[in-house]
Design an enzyme around this catalytic site. Structure first.
Site, PDB file in Angstrom:
ATOM      1  N   HIS A 104     -14.480 -28.188 -29.396  1.00  0.00           N
ATOM      2  CA  HIS A 104     -15.542 -27.702 -30.288  1.00  0.00           C
ATOM      3  C   HIS A 104     -16.913 -28.145 -29.765  1.00  0.00           C
ATOM      4  CE1 HIS A 104     -13.288 -25.940 -33.590  1.00  0.00           C
ATOM      5  NE2 HIS A 104     -12.611 -27.043 -33.849  1.00  0.00           N
ATOM      6  N   HIS A 150      -9.247 -31.863 -29.065  1.00  0.00           N
ATOM      7  CA  HIS A 150      -9.541 -30.731 -29.954  1.00  0.00           C
ATOM      8  C   HIS A 150     -11.030 -30.704 -30.317  1.00  0.00           C
ATOM      9  CE1 HIS A 150      -8.535 -27.831 -33.265  1.00  0.00           C
ATOM     10  NE2 HIS A 150      -9.632 -28.357 -33.781  1.00  0.00           N
ATOM     11  N   GLU A 151     -11.515 -31.834 -30.816  1.00  0.00           N
ATOM     12  CA  GLU A 151     -12.930 -31.884 -31.216  1.00  0.00           C
ATOM     13  C   GLU A 151     -13.828 -31.755 -29.992  1.00  0.00           C
ATOM     14  OE1 GLU A 151     -13.449 -31.434 -34.280  1.00  0.00           O
ATOM     15  OE2 GLU A 151     -11.421 -31.925 -34.938  1.00  0.00           O
ATOM     16  N   GLU A 162     -12.695 -22.101 -33.116  1.00  0.00           N
ATOM     17  CA  GLU A 162     -11.377 -22.736 -33.054  1.00  0.00           C
ATOM     18  C   GLU A 162     -10.642 -22.360 -31.764  1.00  0.00           C
ATOM     19  OE1 GLU A 162     -10.773 -24.952 -35.272  1.00  0.00           O
ATOM     20  OE2 GLU A 162      -8.623 -25.343 -35.082  1.00  0.00           O
TER      21      GLU A 162
HETATM   22 CO    CO Z   1     -10.918 -27.272 -35.178  1.00  0.00          CO
END
Ligand code: CO
Length: 500
Positions: free
Chosen positions: A268, A264-265, A294
């Site tokens: 980003h 997830h990170e 996101e």
């Molecule tokens: Co996030």
């Protein structure tokens, strides 16, 4: 007006960017390595630098320079013209809030946060209620100071998802709520329990760490321009496109939480590493909205990281890093386990089918609070009724209900919708990606993410703030943002998993 003025603007913006990067670095350190006794001094350092950053951004000379540049914007090259207009937008928004209001808000934030921590520990909403009442009052004043059309909630939403309105979100979320709660009921009624018993064992933290780094490298995360550390809550921070850092948390009891947090990170981080070199130290090197940011993290985590080809790719590494633990586990079994659907009370533990329902109920409560149709004292009842309606669950206490999230104690209303929008944008972009890269899944199974990353770079990352969220989605997919691709994705994936 000589041609040096755009150079002067870039110099001033560079100074502001440097101060902001120093703030971000101190915050990163606070969450990762700072010894506990450093907290007091760190608070002062951050307050000083934050005030300095605000002063530089709202300095009269900068305002005058921007206005002069705007008046001759037809003579500027398009990149410079947008740099001027985006910076002017930021300056105008910051100057609408008087110093005294910013101060009062910050003070109430830190008081409310402390009371929230205690109230949550004691599971007692009434304890937090007076603080939240003051916070809602401040937020309504903030909306008036900032100005708005339609709902006053729009003024707050603007900070996180520029251009989005409560009027647009209402029908979008109503459709999502109906469709997703319907799907969850179908899954619950199917009584098809996916086998996850094999997950109940110890997973060596060092092996989990190594796995996450291997996956991040394959995704294309440049570890010469980034690094991974541990923190209580995973996050991404960026001081420059060549220094974008992520954190994750590893639990020996949970095989997935660390890795999925890293992916997830990592999503980003890939965004922030993908801004243009010429935008460094300037206004344009950021996403147009949190929803778009996101969309990148959720695409990598859910659409890629929770796919069967991804786990086929990972199986040899799992066998190598966790010797004997995967002897009898197939990629299909991991895929089923990582996609198990189970309505739960806690947002951050929610699966893809239920996650947006958590967001929608928060959105509905926030809008009603800001519009004045719901009193703070009525929150627990409203919350519990919505959890029952959307998720079919009874809320046993406030800690597992309306006190679970940190956001309201920080006065961050208008933030939650960006999580759901991220899911929608991700699915819409990914549908187009599968059309344009037809062999994507065989590439993923071979650990080749280059074509996917190149697509995201070209259609999303390089623009920074040059395009709005709406423009990015429309231009990349040919359609305005909608719930349809996400709902199609859920129906197909979970229909197969649960034999619906
Ligand atoms: Co996030």
């Amino acid at each position: 007006m000589n041609d040096g003025s755009i150079g002067l603007l870039r110099q001033k913006l560079g100074e502001i960017a440097d101060v902001n990067s120093a703030i971000a670095l101190l915050q990163w350190d606070q969450e990762t390595y700072m010894p506990p006794k450093g907290a007091n001094a760190r608070g002062q350092q951050l307050a000083t630098l934050s005030a300095l950053s605000h002063r530089l951004l709202t300095a009269p000379e900068l305002g005058i320079l921007l206005e002069q540049l705007r008046q001759r914007s037809t003579g500027l090259d398009p990149d410079d013209a947008i740099l001027v207009s985006e910076t002017q937008y930021d300056v105008k928004r910051s100057t609408k809030l008087p110093e005294s209001f910013v101060h009062e808000f910050a003070e109430e934030q830190s008081k409310a946060f402390q009371v929230w921590v205690e109230a949550r520990a004691q599971s007692d909403f009434r304890k937090f209620q007076p603080n939240l009442e003051r916070m809602v009052e401040l937020l309504r004043r903030k909306a008036d100071l900032l100005g708005y059309e339609g709902s006053p909630y729009n003024a707050l939403l603007e900070e996180f998802e520029r251009g989005m309105t409560a009027e647009q979100l209402r029908p979008l979320f109503a459709e999502l709520a109906e469709q997703q709660s319907g799907l969850v009921k179908q899954i619950t009624n199917a009584h098809r329990a996916l086998d996850t018993n094999w997950l109940n064992q110890e997973w060596a933290p060092a092996a989990q760490w190594e796995l996450s780094l291997r996956v991040l490298r394959e995704m294309g995360y440049d570890l010469e321009a980034g690094r991974q550390d541990k923190s209580v809550h995973p996050f991404t921070t960026s001081f420059d496109k060549y220094d974008v850092r992520i954190t994750t948390r590893i639990s020996s009891k949970d095989l997935f939480s660390g890795l999925m947090g890293s992916i997830h990170e990592g999503g980003h981080a890939l965004y922030d590493q993908g801004f243009l070199d010429k935008d460094r130290r300037g206004t344009l090197a950021s996403a147009p909205s949190l929803g778009v940011h996101e969309s990148q993290s959720r695409m990598w985590e859910n659409l890629v990281g929770r796919s069967l080809p991804f786990w086929k790719r990972c199986l040899p590494a799992l066998n190598e890093l966790f010797p004997s633990q995967f002897e009898r586990v197939t990629a299909e079994a991991v895929y089923a386990a990582v996609n198990r659907v189970q309505p739960s009370l806690i947002r951050v533990e929610a699966d893809e089918c239920t996650y947006n329902l958590h967001i929608i109920l928060r959105f509905e409560i926030e809008v009603a609070l800001i519009e004045g149709t719901l009193k703070v004292s009525e929150i627990p009842d409203a919350w519990n009724a919505k959890v029952k309606a959307y998720l079919g669950l009874d809320v046993p206490n406030d800690a597992q209900g309306c006190l679970q999230d940190i956001h309201w104690s920080h006065g961050a209303m208008g933030y939650f919708p960006t999580y759901a929008l991220g899911n929608l944008y991700a699915a819409q972009l990914f549908e187009k990606i599968l059309e344009e890269i037809p062999d994507l899944w065989s590439r993923v199974e071979a650990g080749d993410f280059a074509a996917l990353l190149a697509w995201l770079r070209r259609r999303v990352h390089v623009y920074g703030r040059r395009k709005t969220a709406n423009e990015i989605i429309c231009e990349a997919t040919g359609q305005p943002p909608s719930a349809a691709p996400f709902l199609r994705y859920l129906a197909k994936k979970y229909g197969a998993l649960y034999s619906l």
